[in-house]
Design a protein around this motif. Structure first.
Motif, PDB file in Angstrom:
ATOM      1  N   ALA A 523      47.891  36.690  38.480  1.00  0.00           N
ATOM      2  CA  ALA A 523      47.199  37.141  37.275  1.00  0.00           C
ATOM      3  C   ALA A 523      46.953  35.986  36.308  1.00  0.00           C
ATOM      4  O   ALA A 523      45.989  35.999  35.535  1.00  0.00           O
ATOM      5  N   ALA A 524      47.831  34.971  36.341  1.00  0.00           N
ATOM      6  CA  ALA A 524      47.658  33.838  35.437  1.00  0.00           C
ATOM      7  C   ALA A 524      46.444  32.991  35.816  1.00  0.00           C
ATOM      8  O   ALA A 524      45.841  32.342  34.960  1.00  0.00           O
ATOM      9  N   ARG A 525      46.085  32.988  37.092  1.00  0.00           N
ATOM     10  CA  ARG A 525      44.951  32.171  37.548  1.00  0.00           C
ATOM     11  C   ARG A 525      43.630  32.913  37.415  1.00  0.00           C
ATOM     12  O   ARG A 525      42.658  32.375  36.878  1.00  0.00           O
ATOM     13  N   SER A 526      43.574  34.130  37.932  1.00  0.00           N
ATOM     14  CA  SER A 526      42.309  34.872  37.904  1.00  0.00           C
ATOM     15  C   SER A 526      42.556  36.305  38.322  1.00  0.00           C
ATOM     16  O   SER A 526      43.510  36.596  39.049  1.00  0.00           O
ATOM     17  N   SER A 527      41.677  37.174  37.857  1.00  0.00           N
ATOM     18  CA  SER A 527      41.714  38.569  38.272  1.00  0.00           C
ATOM     19  C   SER A 527      40.335  39.163  38.061  1.00  0.00           C
ATOM     20  O   SER A 527      39.514  38.632  37.286  1.00  0.00           O
ATOM     21  N   TYR A 528      40.077  40.281  38.729  1.00  0.00           N
ATOM     22  CA  TYR A 528      38.778  40.940  38.634  1.00  0.00           C
ATOM     23  C   TYR A 528      39.011  42.438  38.670  1.00  0.00           C
ATOM     24  O   TYR A 528      39.821  42.924  39.474  1.00  0.00           O
ATOM     25  N   ASN A 529      38.289  43.151  37.818  1.00  0.00           N
ATOM     26  CA  ASN A 529      38.395  44.605  37.804  1.00  0.00           C
ATOM     27  C   ASN A 529      36.991  45.190  37.738  1.00  0.00           C
ATOM     28  O   ASN A 529      36.358  45.231  36.689  1.00  0.00           O
ATOM     29  N   GLY A 530      36.504  45.605  38.877  1.00  0.00           N
ATOM     30  CA  GLY A 530      35.164  46.148  38.960  1.00  0.00           C
ATOM     31  C   GLY A 530      35.022  47.482  38.258  1.00  0.00           C
ATOM     32  O   GLY A 530      33.958  47.782  37.699  1.00  0.00           O
ATOM     33  N   LEU A 531      36.081  48.287  38.281  1.00  0.00           N
ATOM     34  CA  LEU A 531      36.006  49.600  37.649  1.00  0.00           C
ATOM     35  C   LEU A 531      35.840  49.479  36.142  1.00  0.00           C
ATOM     36  O   LEU A 531      34.965  50.124  35.537  1.00  0.00           O
TER      37      LEU A 531
END
Length: 669
Positions: A523-531
């Protein structure tokens, strides 16, 4: 039980071919053949799903094929994933064809080959020995060639079929030699035996070259892509969807099966070759697509681009795997396999949408279309979703797989080789460039085709197509959205196939994360939430629409669009496909296409129209394939004298060849 059911469905698809020949009436044969093909593909998809989600690997040997060896068949997680891709595309294309097939001029030239084509692709995926694999591979090539030659009276179709058959035969020959290297002098043609053997270090470059040529010629990597822009426009639209969205993925499967499974441990420099091929293929594919006015040729070149993106993911996986960075390899493989699925979805959608436009207007040339959004609203909406997906715009599926590929690229500084440290960022820049150019290309494709005013009488009177066509396009559009909004479910479904290829390593479970987020690394590097992104887009767009209609609409005055000084509104004053491509052509044209422009401007006072003549050249075709064709022609003329040799000369020639082969075998051992 699952493998037996799969074999039964494949056999049923093969049997549908003579059934299609037997049923003479096209109106009866079309729903029967396409309906049964869709049913068989649906059963195959369901049968493969348990193995993909973690079921046991299934193996079966039939008393067929090479004597004393038999026909080896295998269903593991990797094969199950590609079975899902093949049969999802096959089922949707078959349902679409129930309606689209009403407009086929010669259904008897299409119906017998569609089920055989589907069966051959399935057989390639479950093959577990070289004989069955190559037999099914060649059958896949021949049946698809017959479909390309549907309109055999057209000279362009005959030329496309000839080029495709030559490239397919060349690819099969390269794969035959590659399997010969893997089998070794002892002739271990089953994949199980190949997995246990070790290839000599000196033969590894030869194997990689043969696999890239063999599988790459079918997938469409540069410079072996020349058959795609010829074959796709010649084939019916649902066949184009199968060839681009499905068959090229079977070619990717062949590369993955050999390089990651059968070849054993690979050297790190293999990744350099695959990465360079992938980057060049991605950039040149999208540049060629930007120059096209024919919708099918444009989509064919975009298949080349997306195959390059998949190869970039596979090249990264090879680099990480060779350096024992198992997690990086798992991430790159997940990105590549995810893009395999994504491309099969949105490219099938775009080809089916092009088929709907062709049915309604009779044109593929964007310069003769326009204004279709008012006459074909369902086709326009689904085509727009496909354009956004292939342009890697969130929250659609194309964004997720390319984003995962970039996440793998960001892990590249940990690679120890300096060559990879410099190469991978350059490949990342190429990937970003191809994504930006793809967005520009599909702004052109959608805008010129569906917006503005009609450019031909046929476009002015076009109507929406049948319910089978619109229903399948809606289904594919929904799948593109779901794959982008719920990517964690797909990543988890791919985990078993990735673990098979990455030594048991897979990404952490994603479907259990809060709000269905996607966090491949941390989570510290990157995350994505399409919803959440979809909810934000819907709410923001709704608020803007309400604000505009409530507070700004009263101040809007309606008037005719500016017509460039002409008093009569004319479609000729609109932007054209050439107008969109002109800036890109002037930037890259000299280098990539040797493009030239010539303007004919009438003298002042004359009423003739000014004309712009543009020539774009396929340098790969001119510099590589034309010289090869000339050399083959010269060699065939000189070797023609062999047929006039005496019997004594023939025997001497056969003896010399036999001695050479025996000497080569002795040196090999």
């Amino acid at each position: 039980m699952a493998l037996t059911l799969i074999l039964a469905c494949i056999a049923a698809l093969f049997l549908l071919a003579p059934v299609a020949i037997t049923i003479r009436a096209g109106a009866v044969a079309r729903p029967v053949v396409y309906g049964l093909s869709a049913t068989a593909c649906s059963i195959l998809l369901i049968a493969a799903a348990p193995t993909l989600l973690g079921g046991d690997t299934l193996v079966q040997i039939l008393p067929l094929g090479i004597p004393w060896i038999g026909a080896h068949l295998r269903l593991d997680a990797l094969a199950a994933f590609f079975l899902v891709v093949v049969n999802l595309g096959g089922a949707i294309a078959s349902l679409y064809a129930i309606g689209y097939g009403r407009h086929e001029a010669a259904p008897e030239r299409v119906l017998p080959f569609i089920p055989a084509f589907l069966a051959a692709m399935n057989l390639v995926v479950i093959a577990d020995d070289a004989f069955v694999f190559l037999f099914a591979w060649e059958l896949m090539s021949l049946t698809s060639w017959a479909l390309v030659m549907t309109d055999h009276r057209d000279g362009g179709s005959r030329h496309a079929g000839y080029v495709y058959l030559v490239m397919a035969s060349f690819g099969t020959l390269c794969l035959l030699l590659a399997f010969g290297l893997l089998a070794g002098s002892h002739g271990g043609y089953s994949f199980t035996t190949m997995r246990l053997s070790t290839l000599a270090t000196g033969l590894q470059p030869v194997l990689l070259l043969l696999v890239l040529l063999g599988a790459g010629s079918k997938a469409g990597i540069v410079p072996l892509h020349v058959w795609l822009p010829l074959a796709h426009p010649a084939a019916p639209s649902h066949v184009s969807a199968l060839m681009s969205g499905v068959m090229t993925k079977v070619a990717v499967y062949g590369l993955i099966r050999i390089v990651f499974d059968l070849a054993g441990p690979t050297a790190w420099w293999w990744s350099i070759v695959v990465l360079v091929v992938g980057a060049i293929t991605a950039v040149l594919g999208v540049l060629y697509a930007l120059m096209q006015h024919d919708l099918k040729r444009l989509l064919a070149y975009h298949t080349v681009e997306n195959i390059g993106i998949i190869y970039i993911g596979l090249g990264l996986a090879l680099a990480f795997q060779a350096n024992q960075m198992a997690f990086g390899a798992a991430l790159a493989l997940t990105a590549a396999l995810f893009h395999v699925l994504n491309h099969s979805l949105f490219k099938s959608l775009l080809f089916l949408g092009t088929g709907a436009v062709l049915t309604a207007t009779g044109h593929r040339d964007m310069e003769r279309l326009g204004g279709l959004i008012h006459r074909m609203p369902v086709t326009a909406l689904t085509f727009l979703i496909g354009c956004a997906a292939i342009s890697a715009l969130p929250p659609l599926n194309g964004f997720v797989s390319e984003w995962l590929t970039f996440q793998a690229i960001l892990l590249s500084p940990a690679l120890p080789q300096w060559g990879l440290k410099f190469l991978v960022p350059a490949v990342g820049a190429s990937l970003a460039l191809s994504a930006a150019l793809a967005a520009a290309c599909f702004v052109k494709a959608f805008g010129v085709t569906f917006l503005g005013r009609p450019r031909s009488p046929e476009a002015a009177v076009a109507r929406e197509v049948d319910v089978f066509s619109t229903g399948t396009m809606i289904g594919l559009a929904v799948l593109c959205l779901l794959a982008g909004v719920l990517p964690g479910l797909i990543v988890d479904a791919l985990s078993h196939a990735v673990a098979e290829l990455a030594g048991g390593t897979r990404l952490p479970p994603q479907s259990t994360l809060p709000w269905l987020s996607l966090i491949p690394v941390s989570a510290a590097r990157s995350s994505y939430n399409g919803l959440l992104l979809l909810i934000f887009i819907v709410c923001t767009a709704s608020l803007i629409a309400v604000a505009v209609h409530r507070f700004a609409s009263r101040a809007v005055r309606r008037a005719a669009a500016w017509d460039c000084g002409f008093p009569d509104a004319s479609p000729a004053t609109q932007y054209t496909a050439g107008s969109f491509a002109q800036p890109i052509r002037r930037v890259f044209g000299r280098l990539a296409f040797r493009a030239s422009e010539r303007v004919e401007m009438p003298e002042p006072g004359r009423l003739e129209a000014a004309r712009l003549h543009v020539k774009v050249h396929d340098l790969i075709w001119q510099w590589l394939f034309v010289p090869i064709a000339k050399a083959v022609n010269v060699a065939s003329i000189r070797l023609n004298r062999l047929q006039f040799l005496t019997i004594r000369s023939y025997l001497g020639l056969v003896f010399a060849v036999l001695v050479i082969l025996l000497a080569g075998l002795a040196l090999w051992q």
